[in-house]
Each structure stands twice: as C-alpha cells, then as structure tokens.
Design an enzyme around this catalytic site. Structure first.
Site, PDB file in Angstrom:
ATOM      1  N   TYR A  82       0.908  -1.161  -0.054  1.00 39.65           N
ATOM      2  CA  TYR A  82      -0.001  -0.102   0.036  1.00 39.65           C
ATOM      3  C   TYR A  82       0.779   1.223   0.048  1.00 39.65           C
ATOM      4  CZ  TYR A  82       0.813  -0.064   5.047  1.00 39.65           C
ATOM      5  OH  TYR A  82       1.438  -0.261   6.350  1.00 39.65           O
ATOM      6  N   ASP A  84       1.728   4.753   1.950  1.00 37.47           N
ATOM      7  CA  ASP A  84       1.889   5.100   3.239  1.00 37.47           C
ATOM      8  C   ASP A  84       2.625   6.186   3.495  1.00 37.47           C
ATOM      9  OD1 ASP A  84       0.761   5.248   5.845  1.00 37.47           O
ATOM     10  OD2 ASP A  84       2.218   3.721   6.461  1.00 37.47           O
ATOM     11  N   GLU A  89       4.844   0.825   0.684  1.00 34.73           N
ATOM     12  CA  GLU A  89       4.960   0.125   2.063  1.00 34.73           C
ATOM     13  C   GLU A  89       4.610  -0.976   1.826  1.00 34.73           C
ATOM     14  OE1 GLU A  89       4.400   1.993   5.703  1.00 34.73           O
ATOM     15  OE2 GLU A  89       4.177   0.218   6.812  1.00 34.73           O
ATOM     16  N   SER A  91       4.067  -4.696   3.927  1.00 33.29           N
ATOM     17  CA  SER A  91       3.873  -5.355   5.392  1.00 33.29           C
ATOM     18  C   SER A  91       4.103  -6.877   5.147  1.00 33.29           C
ATOM     19  CB  SER A  91       2.772  -5.058   6.088  1.00 33.29           C
ATOM     20  OG  SER A  91       2.687  -3.685   6.587  1.00 33.29           O
ATOM     21  N   HIS A 146       9.605  -1.036  10.300  1.00 34.55           N
ATOM     22  CA  HIS A 146       9.127  -1.212  11.658  1.00 34.55           C
ATOM     23  C   HIS A 146       9.039  -2.869  12.000  1.00 34.55           C
ATOM     24  CE1 HIS A 146       6.888   2.718  11.672  1.00 34.55           C
ATOM     25  NE2 HIS A 146       8.208   2.926  11.627  1.00 34.55           N
ATOM     26  N   ASN A 148       7.293  -5.786  14.247  1.00 35.19           N
ATOM     27  CA  ASN A 148       6.152  -6.066  15.221  1.00 35.19           C
ATOM     28  C   ASN A 148       6.535  -7.566  15.709  1.00 35.19           C
ATOM     29  OD1 ASN A 148       4.314  -3.867  14.657  1.00 35.19           O
ATOM     30  ND2 ASN A 148       5.052  -4.740  12.548  1.00 35.19           N
TER      31      ASN A 148
END
Lengths: 491, 68
Positions: A82, A84, A89, A91, A146, A148
């Site tokens: 997507y 961002d 980006e 994920s 990032h 997670n």
C-alpha cells in the site's frame, strides 16, 4: 515487518504519492494479467493506531493518518502492499520465526523489483520509477522499517520498556545499514560515516509518535488480535536491512530478548543506560565500537559489552527455559550467529564485510574514497551510499558485494506468492488464492466475504497462530465454495 | 581436501573466483590482507561500471517525503 521504501519517478517531476500508487497498481495489474487473483482491498474496520500501550488514548498525540483513498491491497502471500506517507510500503505476512521473516522480507523486495519492472513497461520511454530499500534521503527526511512482535498482554509495559531499551540502543552494531555523514547536529564531533540510517531521527525514549519526535520504544497499542491476550510490540528504531544476516539478527536476537522479558527471566545485572537517546547516537557515530556510554549505576560500557551481557543472559535462558517460543532450532542459530558476530566485531569488524550491511557499505565507500582521493563530504560518496540500497538488480551495489545468504532464492520466489504455513497468514493467503472473487476486503485479523446474500460475512482471525496450514488445510480442501467454508467455520 | 585448499591458497596469486572460495574456506593466513585488497579492487572496478552516470545530480534529485 513493515518497510517504507524510498521512491523516485524519473523522467518527470516526481510526485511520490502518485508514483507509489502507480507502482503498486502496476504490480496488481501484472498479477491480474497472470490471472493469479482479483485485487482485494484492505479493510480498515479494526484499526486504532492512536491507542497507547501505557493505558491512555491519544492525549494530544497525533494518531498516524490512514489514507484510505490510496492504493491498498492484500496479496496471496498474506502481505499488505500500500501507499503510506508518500512511500510504497510492504508489510510482510505474520511469520512464526526469524528465518521465516527474513524469507518473506526478501519476498517483499522481490515484489518491489517486479513492481518497478511492471511500472516501467507501462510508462512512456524515458520514465521509470526507482525504489530504494533505505531509511533516509540524506537530507533530513526519514521513513521507517518497523518490526512487530507478538507478546503476552499480561507483561507489564514498563518492564518491556526498561529491559528492551539497552538492546534497542546497542543492537545497531550489527543491525545498522550504515550512512555517510549525519543529518542532525553532531556538535564538535565530525561524523564521516555512522552505523545507522535512523539514529539521527530519534528524540525521545518512549512515546506514541512515529513521524516526528520519534521514540526508541514506541507505544502504539494495536494488537491486531485478541486484545485481552496479546500485545503487538511495534518497533520503529531499526534500519531496513538488505543483508540477510543483519536482518536475521535484528529479528532473532530481539525475539529472544523479548522472550526473556516475557518470562521475567533476567540476571542480577542492571543494564539501564543513563541517557538512551544520546547513547543511541553516540554509538551510531562510533564505527570503532570502542566508545563507552554511561550506565544508570555510574559504570561506563561499550555497546559490545552490553551485547555480550545480553548474550550471556540469553544463553542461560536457553539452558534454563529452552527457546521454543522463538522456535528451538532457529533460536539456537540466532545464539550461534550472535556470538560469532560479536566476536568478529570485537577483533576485526572488517572481517564481516559479507555479513553486515554497515561493514559492507563502509568497506565499499571507504575503498572508493581512497582510490579516487576523495574527501568524506564528496557527493560521489553520497551517491554510492544511495546506490547500495537501489533495488534494481543491475544497479544495486549491495548485490555487487555478494553478501552471505540465509534463504534459498527459490524459496524467496515461492514466498512472493505463498504465505507462511505457520500463522494465520496461511488462511488469509489461501482464501485469496481460492476465492478472491468472493472476498471484498481483508486485514490482519479478519476477512470479509460477499456471498451474494443480504449481509457480508466477516471471518475473524483473532489468534495469530491459528489458521495455519496444519490446522485448516484439511477442512478447506473439503470445501468447494466459500459458503461451505463459512458453514464449516460456523460463521 | 583441506590440504588441497591450503596448497591452492599458497599458489594463488591471481584473482580468480576459485581463489575467493579458497580464501573463504581458510580465513586465517598471512596473505589475507592482500587477498582482501585484491577482491576490493575487483569490486571497485565493477562499481565504476554500474555507478549512476550523473551521480551528483542523482543525489540532488533524491528528495523523499518524511514517513514513519
């Protein structure tokens, strides 16, 4: 792992948001041409990125924007792709262990490479969209990578903050992607080359922000799962790695340290750093790895010494409790490589030029500088820095170095289309592969089906480790249609 | 095999692919510094070939919006 990639539209005046949309659309169209699956949009129903892990909601902090009007899609490998904040980006899908995540992060790079090729074929001659896997433009603008981590909700957040802090401040000695110069005031210190892309941009110890006053420990509290049971620790302090070894250690060591925190397993040593924000930069600016930082108890330690202490703890933890929480065999490999890398960093960091990003980049740039008799502030060196991260295979300087790999390229190719089998990502990916025309939207913890009846049907996936191939394949194979699946699932 | 590698390593003065493999298999050794330098030289030659033609302009044009 969420990576915001650098983007540049060449041949016209670059509009990063338009270029990011174009890039992702080009990829989706390329997939549709291959008839893999119809495009399925992301579902924002359950997003609440403004919630704070310390227990309060927002309090004047700026919640990250959600740009629903921009391209936002879910892939059959379980990933989200997507736009961002003016960047493409990606994920990765949820992965069970560090080695899996390295594999799906590499698949993410591959998806971006295919996107560039697809976009180029659709653009007029002379234009192309370039993608870099980096975290800074060298002019004071940063964008993130990032991590997670799924954690037990019962662990007090304060314990996580205090114990993970020394690791986040010092892990950069092997996770750093390296950078020529600095993008913030360094006082009297002349910084030719530093360990990380990101250290210049961190101003707080703990906080909710991600785009300004970035904190070393981010408090975003959005579990994307059962909020009674889980916490998703959202980590914004890392660099995007091209090196698989750096990436493996970044994820693997952090997982082990978090497992120790979760089990409240800790030694007698207090590793609290007196001033973490200053220490983060101080360590990044010292490629000799010899400088010390002040500890809360008044001692002075090097980043290496702190990492050795953490490794020592982790070894005892592994003996005492085992490493099943991070997958035993992968955890053992993490400890082995962690030790080897710390040993080499201590005796001869240059020997890691095929293992660690910052070492490889420094060797390359310093060698080039010497050969051409350049000063460190020469723009040519900035160009080399940038081109290290260029994803075009024919231009990538990272690719030229020939770094050690952990993942077979064929496994990466498969991970472009297939989800990990060991998490709920498998169910998400498999539903998209089988029945994408009946799916209206999907997100981390649910899939919405349109079966033609009055209402849409939402299938919740609040357990990140359920929805695996082992758990659901037999049931799914019995279903001809999504309606049968929903019936069997009792939805 | 190890002895053969050692032998090769001693004989190797040219910068061949084989030499690289040998070097990696036997990391310790007196001429390691020279070998490393040779390999870096090769790498830098390659880099000269792929470096962006207008590197300075490229760096100037590379401006990103801040993200997370």
């Amino acid at each position: 792992m969420e990576t915001e990639y650098g983007i540049l539209h060449r041949g016209i005046e670059s509009n990063p948001i338009a270029a990011s949309s174009m890039l992702i659309n080009a990829y989706v169209q390329h997939l549709e041409a291959e008839a893999e699956a119809e495009k399925v949009d992301w579902d924002f129903e359950d997003e609440s990125p403004g919630n704070d892990a310390r227990g309060f909601a927002r309090e004047g902090a700026m919640p990250p924007e959600i740009e629903t009007h921009l391209v936002n899609t879910v892939l059959t490998n379980g990933a989200r792709f997507y736009v961002d904040h003016a960047h493409p980006e990606l994920s990765t899908p949820e992965c069970r262990d560090a080695l899996e995540l390295v594999r799906w992060d590499r698949a993410g790079e591959e998806i971006l490479i295919q996107s560039m090729i697809a976009a180029k074929s659709m653009l007029p001659p002379g234009q192309e969209i370039l993608v870099h896997k980096n975290n800074s433009d060298g002019k004071g603008n940063s964008y993130g990578c990032h991590e997670n981590y799924l954690m037990d909700r019962a662990v007090p957040f304060g314990r996580i903050v205090s114990r993970i802090m020394p690791h986040f401040v010092t892990r950069q000695i092997y996770t750093g992607a390296g950078k020529v110069g600095a993008e913030t005031s360094t006082g009297d210190k002349k910084v030719d080359f530093q360990l990380t892309q990101r250290a210049d941009f961190f101003e707080e110890e703990v906080g909710l922000e991600t785009t300004l006053k970035r904190p070393i420990v981010n408090t975003r509290d959005e579990p994307h799962g059962d909020a009674q049971k889980y916490r998703r620790l959202h980590v914004i302090v890392g660099d995007a790695n091209l090196s698989e070894i750096s990436n493996f250690l970044k994820i693997g060591v952090t997982s082990v340290v978090l497992a120790m925190i979760e089990d409240d397993w800790w030694g007698p040593n207090d590793l609290t750093i007196a001033a973490p924000v200053g220490a983060l930069r101080h360590i990044s600016y010292d490629i000799s790895l010899k400088e010390t930082v002040e500890m809360a108890d008044g001692r002075r330690m090097t980043a290496l010494e702190i990492q050795w202490e953490l490794l020592d703890l982790a070894r005892k933890y592994a003996e005492d409790r085992g490493l099943e929480s991070v997958v035993e065999s992968v955890g053992a490999e993490v400890l082995r490589r962690w030790e080897a890398v710390l040993g080499a960093l201590e005796t001869d960091p240059g020997s890691l030029s095929k293992q660690l990003d910052w070492v490889a980049k420094h060797r390359l740039i310093d060698g080039y500088r010497e050969r051409h008799g350049l000063e460190w502030d020469d723009t040519k060196l900035d160009a080399l820095d940038l081109q290290y991260h260029d994803l075009r295979p024919e231009r990538s300087l990272f690719a030229k170095v020939g770094m050690e790999r952990l993942v077979d390229p064929d496994d990466v190719s498969r991970a472009v289309h297939d989800a990990p089998t060991t998490t709920r990502a498998w169910f998400r990916g498999e539903c998209l592969k089988r029945w994408s025309s009946s799916i209206t939207a999907a997100n981390w913890d649910s899939i919405v089906f349109d079966l033609g009846s009055e209402s849409l049907k939402r299938v919740g996936m609040m357990e990140p480790l359920k929805g695996t191939e082992a758990g659901l394949k037999a049931l799914m194979d019995q279903c001809e249609t999504p309606a049968e699946l929903l019936e069997k699932l009792g939805t | 095999m190890a002895a053969e590698r050692e032998q090769k390593k001693k004989q190797t003065t040219t910068r061949t692919r084989e030499a690289e493999e040998v070097e990696e298999a036997v990391p310790a050794g007196g001429d390691q510094g020279e070998e490393l330098k040779d390999r870096l030289d090769d790498l830098l030659d390659e880099i000269d070939e792929v470096l962006e033609e207008h590197a300075e302009d490229f760096v100037k044009s590379y401006i990103q919006k801040g993200g997370q």
